[in-house]
Design a protein around this motif. Structure first.
Motif, PDB file in Angstrom:
ATOM      1  N   PHE A   1       0.829  -1.211   0.000  1.00  0.00           N
ATOM      2  CA  PHE A   1       0.000   0.000   0.000  1.00  0.00           C
ATOM      3  C   PHE A   1       0.861   1.259   0.000  1.00  0.00           C
ATOM      4  N   PHE A   2       2.076   1.204   0.576  1.00  0.00           N
ATOM      5  CA  PHE A   2       3.014   2.319   0.393  1.00  0.00           C
ATOM      6  C   PHE A   2       3.238   2.561  -1.091  1.00  0.00           C
ATOM      7  N   LEU A   3       3.519   1.495  -1.803  1.00  0.00           N
ATOM      8  CA  LEU A   3       3.854   1.590  -3.222  1.00  0.00           C
ATOM      9  C   LEU A   3       2.647   2.012  -4.053  1.00  0.00           C
ATOM     10  N   ILE A   4       1.503   1.413  -3.780  1.00  0.00           N
ATOM     11  CA  ILE A   4       0.288   1.754  -4.527  1.00  0.00           C
ATOM     12  C   ILE A   4      -0.105   3.210  -4.273  1.00  0.00           C
ATOM     13  N   GLY A   5      -0.069   3.630  -2.995  1.00  0.00           N
ATOM     14  CA  GLY A   5      -0.431   5.010  -2.684  1.00  0.00           C
ATOM     15  C   GLY A   5       0.488   6.010  -3.344  1.00  0.00           C
ATOM     16  N   GLU A   6       1.788   5.711  -3.349  1.00  0.00           N
ATOM     17  CA  GLU A   6       2.756   6.619  -3.967  1.00  0.00           C
ATOM     18  C   GLU A   6       2.497   6.755  -5.467  1.00  0.00           C
ATOM     19  N   LEU A   7       2.234   5.638  -6.114  1.00  0.00           N
ATOM     20  CA  LEU A   7       2.016   5.665  -7.561  1.00  0.00           C
ATOM     21  C   LEU A   7       0.663   6.262  -7.919  1.00  0.00           C
TER      22      LEU A   7
ATOM     23  N   THR B   1       0.696   2.160 -15.750  1.00  0.00           N
ATOM     24  CA  THR B   1       1.087   0.778 -16.039  1.00  0.00           C
ATOM     25  C   THR B   1       1.736   0.128 -14.830  1.00  0.00           C
ATOM     26  N   THR B   2       2.594   0.875 -14.133  1.00  0.00           N
ATOM     27  CA  THR B   2       3.303   0.341 -12.980  1.00  0.00           C
ATOM     28  C   THR B   2       2.359   0.029 -11.837  1.00  0.00           C
ATOM     29  N   VAL B   3       1.474   0.966 -11.498  1.00  0.00           N
ATOM     30  CA  VAL B   3       0.579   0.740 -10.360  1.00  0.00           C
ATOM     31  C   VAL B   3      -0.389  -0.400 -10.653  1.00  0.00           C
ATOM     32  N   VAL B   4      -0.778  -0.558 -11.905  1.00  0.00           N
ATOM     33  CA  VAL B   4      -1.656  -1.679 -12.265  1.00  0.00           C
ATOM     34  C   VAL B   4      -0.947  -3.010 -12.007  1.00  0.00           C
ATOM     35  N   ARG B   5       0.354  -3.086 -12.339  1.00  0.00           N
ATOM     36  CA  ARG B   5       1.097  -4.341 -12.126  1.00  0.00           C
ATOM     37  C   ARG B   5       1.292  -4.623 -10.645  1.00  0.00           C
ATOM     38  N   VAL B   6       1.472  -3.596  -9.827  1.00  0.00           N
ATOM     39  CA  VAL B   6       1.616  -3.809  -8.384  1.00  0.00           C
ATOM     40  C   VAL B   6       0.298  -4.295  -7.792  1.00  0.00           C
ATOM     41  N   VAL B   7      -0.798  -3.649  -8.159  1.00  0.00           N
ATOM     42  CA  VAL B   7      -2.103  -4.076  -7.651  1.00  0.00           C
ATOM     43  C   VAL B   7      -2.415  -5.493  -8.123  1.00  0.00           C
ATOM     44  N   TYR B   8      -2.051  -5.801  -9.362  1.00  0.00           N
ATOM     45  CA  TYR B   8      -2.257  -7.156  -9.880  1.00  0.00           C
ATOM     46  C   TYR B   8      -1.516  -8.192  -9.035  1.00  0.00           C
TER      47      TYR B   8
ATOM     48  N   LEU C   1      -9.147  -0.037 -14.799  1.00  0.00           N
ATOM     49  CA  LEU C   1     -10.259   0.890 -14.613  1.00  0.00           C
ATOM     50  C   LEU C   1     -10.288   1.449 -13.189  1.00  0.00           C
ATOM     51  N   VAL C   2     -10.089   0.594 -12.196  1.00  0.00           N
ATOM     52  CA  VAL C   2     -10.106   1.049 -10.801  1.00  0.00           C
ATOM     53  C   VAL C   2      -8.963   2.027 -10.534  1.00  0.00           C
ATOM     54  N   CYS C   3      -7.765   1.705 -11.015  1.00  0.00           N
ATOM     55  CA  CYS C   3      -6.617   2.601 -10.803  1.00  0.00           C
ATOM     56  C   CYS C   3      -6.821   3.933 -11.513  1.00  0.00           C
ATOM     57  N   GLY C   4      -7.399   3.905 -12.701  1.00  0.00           N
ATOM     58  CA  GLY C   4      -7.678   5.155 -13.410  1.00  0.00           C
ATOM     59  C   GLY C   4      -8.679   6.026 -12.670  1.00  0.00           C
ATOM     60  N   ILE C   5      -9.723   5.413 -12.121  1.00  0.00           N
ATOM     61  CA  ILE C   5     -10.730   6.173 -11.366  1.00  0.00           C
ATOM     62  C   ILE C   5     -10.123   6.770 -10.097  1.00  0.00           C
ATOM     63  N   LEU C   6      -9.280   6.003  -9.414  1.00  0.00           N
ATOM     64  CA  LEU C   6      -8.617   6.526  -8.214  1.00  0.00           C
ATOM     65  C   LEU C   6      -7.713   7.712  -8.558  1.00  0.00           C
TER      66      LEU C   6
END
Length: 598
Positions: free
Chosen positions: A115-121, A335-342, A369-374
């Motif tokens: 979540f550190f990584l996802i939040g940062e991205l 692209t990066t945050v999508v791969r981390v969430v995946y 889609l979720v990452c784009g909306i966020l």
């Protein structure tokens, strides 16, 4: 009746580690070679801060000494690059620091760092689109878009910029078509970015003045000199400048889409980092040489300074390059945050629908889609200045834990598996005989040395950051530094490297000193960030812990696999004892029938 295996308890779940997937199976498409991987990192890091963050640091944080800030942050990032390359040569999976933490520190720590990584991205994409929107409005529309938004949108909606929202929508749509489209766009834009940089640097060095570096005086507060904000400002600038190197994640998160990840990921990471470091230092120096530092105006400082001095041609070239470069960076970021969430969803720590891959495009569609909306929502809530100071805290924490992962995976004597190709030809390094030998176990010795190191590093960082440098404080700092060197030396001398270290395609030199100094520098930069960044870290940690305790701890794939193993063993033992137990035994037939039905 006893069992050789039992389901994991709560405490065991918190610290259970992921084992290596030597099969390297993935639902994503392996299509990226060395050059596209290197361009991915180059495009991400160039657009991340060279046009947007650098003028802001020069104007309000470090002054002309911003180039020194980039060198310091580059030193710390270079140590992190070595750590990333070492880990990328071991494991070829998406997730980057999240996965490396999962392999070393356990499931709970991995969820938090994820979540550190996802939040940062998630913060980075809208910050880039906001900076891009300001420059497009200034250059193309002469500020009319912002004026129109302020007139027709209500007060609580003022942070919304239509250009930024439209750009985030474009990022989302392009990512839905797959990684190959993203790679082609990055390759096309990388050449434009580098050409733009050299054009601007040439104009700046030709038309600027050396007096802008150290003689100009800010008329508002009287600050002057090469470092008008002092050494503390240089360190603060280095902490913010770390945002520039967050693109390292863009390379290592593509492990499941690289054709030869264990060979190409380390090379792409190191190559893109070295090129970007040179470009950042050169550009920061050129900006300070070209214009007095106090005349810059945040995220439109470069274009504004060129316009004020009448360099129309350079202004047009820079604006076009800025638009394309920041666009490519934001695209890479999503692209990066999508791969981390995946990766997190694939392990069962967040909702599983985020790891569902579309069979035609081989892209996790719902995840995109979720990452784009966020990202769109973040651009509505925060403005550019707030996001720019929130961005580096998570990056520093991620880099620090990556170094910790290398130390643990290199020296830990537990049963964690290391995938090797020539294990039969490698032997453990024997313990040295003599006065450095110890009677306690290797694992206990390793834990004690690590504890001493971390306590000393934390105390030293606090003394350097929050205390006046008196004679007593300096003596204490020297003692703590010696304790750090001693603990790292004892680890190197008394703990053998794991079997198979010599067979890795890339291995970190000077273990564990590189990792130790990486942790110390990242910790020092972390303490120099503004309070809003530290508050943001606590929010990331709280959200990650809550999501893990409420969802991930129950649906983790490691936990489910262990529970299934227990049920299989329990069913087998019940079948073996079925002949010995009468059907009238109270309660037992129900248990047997329940287990057999499973």
């Amino acid at each position: 009746m006893g069992y050789n295996f039992r389901p994991p308890g709560v405490l065991e779940r918190l610290f259970q580690v992921k084992t290596a997937d030597t099969g390297e199976k993935t639902e994503l498409k392996r299509c990226l070679t060395l050059f596209p991987l290197m361009v991915q990192g180059l495009a991400h890091m160039l657009g991340a801060g060279i046009f947007v963050i650098t003028p802001s640091i020069i104007q309000s944080v470090a002054g002309p000494a911003t180039c020194i800030s980039y060198l310091l942050s580059g030193l710390a990032a270079g140590l992190s690059v070595i750590c990333y390359s070492d880990l990328a040569s071991r494991y070829s999976c998406s997730g980057s620091a999240y996965v490396y933490t999962y392999f070393s520190l356990g499931e709970c720590a991995a969820a938090i760092i994820g979540f550190f990584l996802i939040g940062e991205l998630i913060i980075q994409s809208p910050m880039l689109t906001l900076g891009l929107a300001d420059n497009i409005d200034l250059f193309i529309f002469n500020g009319t878009v912002h004026a129109w938004e302020g007139e027709y949108f209500p007060a609580w909606f003022l942070n919304t910029e239509l250009i930024a929202i439209g750009t985030m929508v474009c990022f989302t749509v392009i990512n839905l078509y797959g990684i190959k489209i993203v790679a082609y766009i990055n390759i096309a834009i990388a050449g434009v970015s580098v050409l733009t940089l050299f054009t601007f640097c040439g104009v700046a060095l030709a038309k600027g003045s050396v007096e802008n570096l150290y003689k100009v005086v800010n008329p508002e507060d009287g600050r002057t000199g090469f470092a008008p904000f002092g050494f503390s400002g240089i360190l603060s600038g280095a902490g913010i400048a770390f945002f520039a190197f967050v693109g390292l994640e863009a390379v290592v998160t593509l492990g499941e889409e690289a054709v030869n990840p264990k060979r190409d990921l380390p090379r792409a990471t190191i190559g893109s980092f070295l090129m970007v470091l040179v470009l950042y230092v050169l550009t920061a120096f050129s900006i300070a040489f070209f214009v007095p530092w106090y005349e810059l105006s945040g995220n439109t400082g470069l274009i504004g300074s060129l316009r004020n001095r009448g360099f129309k041609a350079a202004e047009y070239i820079l604006t076009v390059g800025l638009i394309f470069t920041v666009f490519a960076c934001g695209l890479c970021n999503l692209t990066t945050v999508v791969r981390v969430v995946y990766s997190v969803a694939e392990d069962g720590l967040v909702f599983s629908f985020l790891s569902v891959v579309n069979k035609r495009t081989q892209v996790p569609m719902w995840n995109v889609l979720v990452c784009g909306i966020l990202g769109i929502g973040t651009s509505i809530v925060y403005d550019f200045d707030t996001l720019s100071h929130m961005i580096s805290g998570g990056t520093l924490m991620v880099f620090m834990l990556t170094a910790v992962a290398v130390m643990i995976l290199s020296y830990d004597t537990s049963d964690r598996e290391l995938p090797v190709t020539k294990s039969e030809k490698t032997r453990l390094i024997p313990l040295p005989q003599g006065r450095f030998n110890i009677s306690t176990s290797r694992k206990r010795h390793f834990i004690i040395c690590q504890t001493v190191f971390f306590l000393s590093a934390i105390l030293l960082s606090c003394l350097l950051t929050y205390f006046t440098q008196t004679t007593l404080i300096i003596c204490m700092e020297c003692v703590l530094f010696l304790m750090i060197l001693t603990s790292l030396s004892l680890i190197r001398l008394n703990i053998p490297l794991k079997e198979g270290e010599d067979s890795l395609s890339f291995k970190s030199p000077f273990k564990p000193f590189v990792q130790g100094f990486s942790i110390l520098i990242n910790l020092l930069l972390l303490l120099h960030l503004k309070p809003v960044a530290l508050q943001q870290l606590s929010i990331y940690a709280a959200v990650g812990l809550v999501v893990y305790l409420c969802y991930g701890i129950f649906f983790s794939k490691i936990t489910n696999r262990k529970q299934n193993q227990f049920l299989i063993q329990l069913t087998a033992e019940c079948e073996d004892t079925d002949k010995l137990v009468p059907d009238t035994a109270d309660g037992l037939p129900k248990l047997l029938s329940f287990e057999k039905s499973l």
